[in-house]
Design a protein around this motif. Structure first.
Motif, PDB file in Angstrom:
ATOM      1  N   VAL A  86       0.657  -1.190  -0.020  1.00  0.00           N
ATOM      2  CA  VAL A  86      -0.053  -0.168  -0.120  1.00  0.00           C
ATOM      3  C   VAL A  86       0.760   1.377  -0.080  1.00  0.00           C
ATOM      4  O   VAL A  86       2.190   1.321   0.267  1.00  0.00           O
ATOM      5  CB  VAL A  86      -0.959   0.013   1.057  1.00  0.00           C
ATOM      6  N   ASP A  87       0.199   2.327  -0.237  1.00  0.00           N
ATOM      7  CA  ASP A  87       1.102   3.552  -0.462  1.00  0.00           C
ATOM      8  C   ASP A  87       1.302   4.093   1.142  1.00  0.00           C
ATOM      9  O   ASP A  87       0.225   4.463   1.778  1.00  0.00           O
ATOM     10  CB  ASP A  87       0.094   4.603  -0.970  1.00  0.00           C
ATOM     11  N   LEU A  88       2.368   4.125   1.648  1.00  0.00           N
ATOM     12  CA  LEU A  88       2.800   4.488   3.210  1.00  0.00           C
ATOM     13  C   LEU A  88       2.708   5.949   3.157  1.00  0.00           C
ATOM     14  O   LEU A  88       2.432   6.268   4.399  1.00  0.00           O
ATOM     15  CB  LEU A  88       4.258   3.906   3.229  1.00  0.00           C
ATOM     16  N   LEU A  89       2.814   6.679   2.273  1.00  0.00           N
ATOM     17  CA  LEU A  89       2.547   8.099   2.336  1.00  0.00           C
ATOM     18  C   LEU A  89       0.944   8.557   2.774  1.00  0.00           C
ATOM     19  O   LEU A  89       0.401   9.320   3.294  1.00  0.00           O
ATOM     20  CB  LEU A  89       2.902   8.832   1.117  1.00  0.00           C
ATOM     21  N   SER A 142     -13.815 -17.697   3.900  1.00  0.00           N
ATOM     22  CA  SER A 142     -13.205 -18.398   2.791  1.00  0.00           C
ATOM     23  C   SER A 142     -12.885 -17.229   1.933  1.00  0.00           C
ATOM     24  O   SER A 142     -13.137 -16.002   1.953  1.00  0.00           O
ATOM     25  CB  SER A 142     -14.179 -19.053   2.245  1.00  0.00           C
ATOM     26  N   GLY A 143     -11.959 -17.594   0.675  1.00  0.00           N
ATOM     27  CA  GLY A 143     -11.804 -16.768  -0.165  1.00  0.00           C
ATOM     28  C   GLY A 143     -10.729 -15.722  -0.255  1.00  0.00           C
ATOM     29  O   GLY A 143      -9.950 -15.470  -1.299  1.00  0.00           O
ATOM     30  N   GLU A 144     -10.558 -15.238   0.891  1.00  0.00           N
ATOM     31  CA  GLU A 144      -9.468 -14.336   1.149  1.00  0.00           C
ATOM     32  C   GLU A 144      -7.837 -14.918   0.960  1.00  0.00           C
ATOM     33  O   GLU A 144      -7.673 -15.950   1.026  1.00  0.00           O
ATOM     34  CB  GLU A 144      -9.282 -13.655   2.580  1.00  0.00           C
ATOM     35  N   ALA A 145      -6.975 -13.874   0.395  1.00  0.00           N
ATOM     36  CA  ALA A 145      -5.685 -14.147  -0.035  1.00  0.00           C
ATOM     37  C   ALA A 145      -4.870 -13.411   0.934  1.00  0.00           C
ATOM     38  O   ALA A 145      -4.310 -13.794   2.100  1.00  0.00           O
ATOM     39  CB  ALA A 145      -5.516 -13.983  -1.380  1.00  0.00           C
ATOM     40  N   ALA A 146      -4.521 -11.904   0.631  1.00  0.00           N
ATOM     41  CA  ALA A 146      -3.910 -11.167   1.421  1.00  0.00           C
ATOM     42  C   ALA A 146      -4.860  -9.865   1.712  1.00  0.00           C
ATOM     43  O   ALA A 146      -4.601  -8.934   1.034  1.00  0.00           O
ATOM     44  CB  ALA A 146      -2.607 -10.627   0.858  1.00  0.00           C
ATOM     45  N   PRO A 147      -5.671  -9.998   2.751  1.00  0.00           N
ATOM     46  CA  PRO A 147      -6.641  -9.047   2.851  1.00  0.00           C
ATOM     47  C   PRO A 147      -6.054  -7.365   2.950  1.00  0.00           C
ATOM     48  O   PRO A 147      -5.214  -7.073   3.712  1.00  0.00           O
ATOM     49  CB  PRO A 147      -7.577  -9.276   3.926  1.00  0.00           C
ATOM     50  N   LEU A 148      -6.519  -6.647   1.997  1.00  0.00           N
ATOM     51  CA  LEU A 148      -6.202  -5.311   1.801  1.00  0.00           C
ATOM     52  C   LEU A 148      -6.624  -4.434   3.104  1.00  0.00           C
ATOM     53  O   LEU A 148      -5.756  -3.622   3.576  1.00  0.00           O
ATOM     54  CB  LEU A 148      -6.477  -4.455   0.598  1.00  0.00           C
ATOM     55  N   CYS A 149      -7.747  -4.804   3.737  1.00  0.00           N
ATOM     56  CA  CYS A 149      -8.072  -3.927   4.894  1.00  0.00           C
ATOM     57  C   CYS A 149      -7.183  -4.231   6.011  1.00  0.00           C
ATOM     58  O   CYS A 149      -7.084  -3.162   6.838  1.00  0.00           O
ATOM     59  CB  CYS A 149      -9.592  -4.536   5.358  1.00  0.00           C
ATOM     60  N   LEU A 150      -6.683  -5.177   6.095  1.00  0.00           N
ATOM     61  CA  LEU A 150      -5.634  -5.474   7.274  1.00  0.00           C
ATOM     62  C   LEU A 150      -4.570  -4.748   7.206  1.00  0.00           C
ATOM     63  O   LEU A 150      -3.959  -4.215   8.061  1.00  0.00           O
ATOM     64  CB  LEU A 150      -5.210  -7.242   7.473  1.00  0.00           C
ATOM     65  N   ILE A 151      -3.902  -4.872   5.863  1.00  0.00           N
ATOM     66  CA  ILE A 151      -2.579  -4.135   5.619  1.00  0.00           C
ATOM     67  C   ILE A 151      -2.773  -2.686   5.674  1.00  0.00           C
ATOM     68  O   ILE A 151      -2.172  -1.757   6.424  1.00  0.00           O
ATOM     69  CB  ILE A 151      -2.205  -4.507   4.393  1.00  0.00           C
ATOM     70  N   GLY A 164       2.608  -0.753  18.703  1.00  0.00           N
ATOM     71  CA  GLY A 164       2.786   0.225  18.021  1.00  0.00           C
ATOM     72  C   GLY A 164       4.438   0.348  17.235  1.00  0.00           C
ATOM     73  O   GLY A 164       4.259   0.584  16.021  1.00  0.00           O
ATOM     74  N   PRO A 165       5.454  -0.106  18.068  1.00  0.00           N
ATOM     75  CA  PRO A 165       6.752  -0.108  17.503  1.00  0.00           C
ATOM     76  C   PRO A 165       6.861  -1.066  16.471  1.00  0.00           C
ATOM     77  O   PRO A 165       7.390  -0.873  15.515  1.00  0.00           O
ATOM     78  CB  PRO A 165       7.750  -0.246  18.756  1.00  0.00           C
ATOM     79  N   ALA A 166       6.167  -2.355  16.726  1.00  0.00           N
ATOM     80  CA  ALA A 166       6.156  -3.423  15.815  1.00  0.00           C
ATOM     81  C   ALA A 166       5.436  -3.086  14.529  1.00  0.00           C
ATOM     82  O   ALA A 166       5.825  -3.451  13.403  1.00  0.00           O
ATOM     83  CB  ALA A 166       5.653  -4.735  16.277  1.00  0.00           C
ATOM     84  N   LEU A 167       4.307  -2.451  14.712  1.00  0.00           N
ATOM     85  CA  LEU A 167       3.503  -1.851  13.125  1.00  0.00           C
ATOM     86  C   LEU A 167       4.398  -0.844  12.476  1.00  0.00           C
ATOM     87  O   LEU A 167       4.546  -1.153  11.360  1.00  0.00           O
ATOM     88  CB  LEU A 167       2.257  -1.095  14.098  1.00  0.00           C
ATOM     89  N   GLU A 168       5.214  -0.026  13.118  1.00  0.00           N
ATOM     90  CA  GLU A 168       6.008   0.960  12.616  1.00  0.00           C
ATOM     91  C   GLU A 168       7.256   0.126  11.948  1.00  0.00           C
ATOM     92  O   GLU A 168       7.604   0.542  10.719  1.00  0.00           O
ATOM     93  CB  GLU A 168       6.640   1.943  13.704  1.00  0.00           C
ATOM     94  N   LEU A 169       7.627  -0.701  12.529  1.00  0.00           N
ATOM     95  CA  LEU A 169       8.878  -1.415  11.976  1.00  0.00           C
ATOM     96  C   LEU A 169       8.269  -2.350  10.743  1.00  0.00           C
ATOM     97  O   LEU A 169       9.413  -2.492   9.625  1.00  0.00           O
ATOM     98  CB  LEU A 169       9.437  -2.324  12.930  1.00  0.00           C
ATOM     99  N   SER A 170       7.109  -2.611  10.688  1.00  0.00           N
ATOM    100  CA  SER A 170       6.594  -3.444   9.597  1.00  0.00           C
ATOM    101  C   SER A 170       6.353  -2.879   8.295  1.00  0.00           C
ATOM    102  O   SER A 170       5.786  -3.460   7.240  1.00  0.00           O
ATOM    103  CB  SER A 170       5.312  -4.141   9.931  1.00  0.00           C
ATOM    104  N   ARG A 171       6.416  -1.417   8.302  1.00  0.00           N
ATOM    105  CA  ARG A 171       6.030  -0.718   7.125  1.00  0.00           C
ATOM    106  C   ARG A 171       6.543  -1.159   5.896  1.00  0.00           C
ATOM    107  O   ARG A 171       5.968  -1.290   4.692  1.00  0.00           O
ATOM    108  CB  ARG A 171       6.169   0.744   7.480  1.00  0.00           C
ATOM    109  N   GLU A 172       8.132  -1.206   5.661  1.00  0.00           N
ATOM    110  CA  GLU A 172       8.627  -1.307   4.723  1.00  0.00           C
ATOM    111  C   GLU A 172       8.244  -2.681   3.902  1.00  0.00           C
ATOM    112  O   GLU A 172       8.117  -2.939   2.708  1.00  0.00           O
ATOM    113  CB  GLU A 172      10.223  -1.522   4.842  1.00  0.00           C
TER     114      GLU A 172
END
Length: 392
Positions: A182-185, A298-307, A357-365
Motif C-alpha cells: 500500500v501507499d505508505l504516504l 473463505s476466499g481471502e488471500a492477502a486482505p487489503l483491509c488488514l494491511i 505500535g513499535p512493531a507496526l512501525e517497523l513492519s511498514r517497509e
C-alpha cells in the motif's frame, strides 16, 4: 501494456491492480485499461465505472480507460457471458493491437481474451483469491489459456493463493507470489484525521472504535461480525463499530435483516453501529479506528483491509483465512470464527495497541507499495523482453 478488467466495482483486488498500473505508468511504462462492463450491480449497490475511485485515479494519472459498455448484475463466482458481439471483439482487438503484454485482473476476463481471432499477446494473470474452485467457469478459462500458451505467468498476491491454484492444477512454474503493498504516504497514523473522522460520526476522541471494511458478501461473514459486535458493545459501553464497503448501508435489506437478527429491534448497542457504505477516504477511516476486524470464512488471500488498517495504526484481529495469520503475526490477533472469542480479541487488541505500535512501525517497509510495484515491473519487463526476442 493493456490491463483487462471484468468491471470497476468495489474490492481490494481492483484497488491493488489499479495501484500497480498507476505505479508502473509513473515508472515510464505505457498502460491502458479495457473494462468489459461499464457498470455492475453488486452487494445491493449500483456501481458505475465513472464513479469508481480506481477509475478516477487511473484517468487522473494519465492511464486511458475504455469499456465495452456492458451492464450486469454480478454475484460471487459469476462469470460474464462468454459470448461477445462482433463490435465488442473489434473493440477488444484494437485495444490489444497496441500492447506488448496483456494483464488480466483475475481470471474472469479470460472469457474475453480466449475468444478466437483476437491478436495473440502474452497474458499475465493477477490472482487475488484462495478459492479457485469457487470462481465459476473462470478456472477452466485459465486452464484453457495456459494450455494454448496464451498465459505466460500468474501473479499471486499471497502464498495461500499460490498453494490453492497449484492444488487446482495450475503449473507451479507459472505461479509467482508478489505480496500486496500500500501507499505508505497515504496510509499512516494521522492524529488530525483521526479526530476529524470521529467528530463526523459523533464519536468521542477516547472511545474505542472497531472498523470492518468489506463488501457485503457471504465470504465476509457479516452475521459473525455483528454477533461479535453485539457481545463487544454490550461490554464496552462507549465503544463503536464502523462498517464500510459496498452494501454496508441502510438501503441493503439483507444487512438490515442481519442487524435485526443480531441486535433485535430495541434501541441500544445497535445505535453504536455505523453503516458508511463505500468510502473514498479509507486512510481517514482507519486512522480513526483502534482495531481493524476481519471475519471472513473463505476466499481471502492477502486482505487489503488488514494491511491498510495496520499501516494507519489500527490493531488487526482476523479469522485464520488465506494469508491473514502470517500477515498479522506479531502485529495483531487471530481468532476462531466464534463471536465471543472475537469480542474478547477486540478488547485485547485495545489493551495491546500502545505496546504493538513499535512493531507496526517497523513492519511498514514489508507492506510497501514501492516494493510491490518494483516486483511487478521486473516480471513484466522480463515477459516483454522474451516477447521481443521471440518476434525477432
Amino acid at each position: 501494456m493493456l490491463s483487462v478488467y471484468e468491471g470497476f466495482f468495489s474490492g481490494g483486488a481492483r484497488i491493488v491492480h489499479s495501484d500497480v498500473v498507476l505505479g508502473l505508468a509513473e515508472g515510464g511504462q505505457s498502460h491502458q485499461v479495457l473494462s468489459i462492463h461499464g457498470e455492475v450491480r453488486r452487494e445491493a449497490t449500483r456501481q458505475r465505472m465513472q464513479d469508481d475511485a480506481c477509475y478516477r485515479a487511473l484517468t487522473a494519472g494519465g492511464v486511458g480507460v475504455t469499456s465495452l459498455g456492458r451492464s450486469a448484475g454480478l454475484v460471487d463466482g459469476a462469470l460474464a457471458a462468454n459470448v461477445f458481439s462482433g463490435p465488442e471483439l473489434a473493440d477488444t482487438a484494437r485495444a490489444m493491437a497496441g500492447a506488448d503484454v496483456i494483464l488480466s485482473l483475475k481470471e474472469q476476463p479470460l472469457a474475453l481474451l480466449n475468444q478466437a481471432g483476437l491478436p495473440r499477446r502474452p497474458v499475465v494473470v493477477g490472482l487475488h483469491r484462495s478459492d479457485p474452485e469457487n470462481q465459476g467457469p473462470a478456472l477452466d478459462e485459465l486452464k484453457a489459456a495456459i494450455a494454448d500458451g496464451t498465459v505466460v505467468a500468474c501473479v499471486c498476491c499471497a502464498e495461500s493463493t499460490r498453494a490453492a491454484y497449484e492444488a487446482a492444477g495450475i503449473p507451479a512454474g507459472l505461479l509467482q507470489v508478489i505480496p500486496n503493498g500500500v501507499d505508505l504516504l497515504r496510509f499512516r497514523p494521522d492524529p488530525a484525521a483521526r479526530l476529524a473522522f470521529r467528530a463526523s460520526l459523533g464519536i468521542a476522541g477516547a472511545a474505542p472504535v472497531v472498523v470492518f471494511a468489506a463488501r457485503y458478501a457471504a465470504m465476509k461473514n457479516v452475521p459473525l461480525l455483528l454477533a461479535a459486535a453485539r457481545a463487544w458493545l454490550a461490554r464496552e459501553g462507549g465503544g463503536h463499530v464502523v462498517m464500510c464497503g459496498a452494501g454496508m448501508t441502510e438501503e441493503n435489506p439483507a444487512l438490515r435483516a442481519d442487524i435485526e437478527t443480531a441486535f433485535g429491534k430495541a434501541p441500544g448497542p445497535a445505535d453504536r453501529v455505523h453503516l458508511l457504505g463505500v468510502r473514498h477516504d479509507m486512510q481517514a477511516v482507519y486512522a480513526g479506528a483502534d482495531v481493524v476486524a476481519l471475519t471472513s470464512v473463505s476466499g481471502e488471500a492477502a486482505p487489503l483491509c488488514l494491511i491498510e488498517g495496520m499501516m494507519c495504526g489500527a490493531v488487526p484481529v482476523t479469522t485464520d483465512v488465506g494469508d491473514s495469520a502470517s500477515i498479522v503475526e506479531g502485529l495483531g490477533f487471530v481468532t476462531p470464527p466464534d463471536p465471543a472469542a472475537i469480542a474478547l480479541a477486540w478488547t485485547a487488541a485495545l489493551s495491546a495497541r500502545t505496546d504493538l505500535g513499535p512493531a507496526l512501525e517497523l513492519s511498514r517497509e514489508r507492506f510497501s507499495r514501492t516494493r510491490m510495484i518494483a516486483a511487478y515491473a521486473a516480471l513484466l519487463d522480463g515477459v516483454g523482453r522474451r516477447t521481443s526476442c521471440s518476434r525477432a
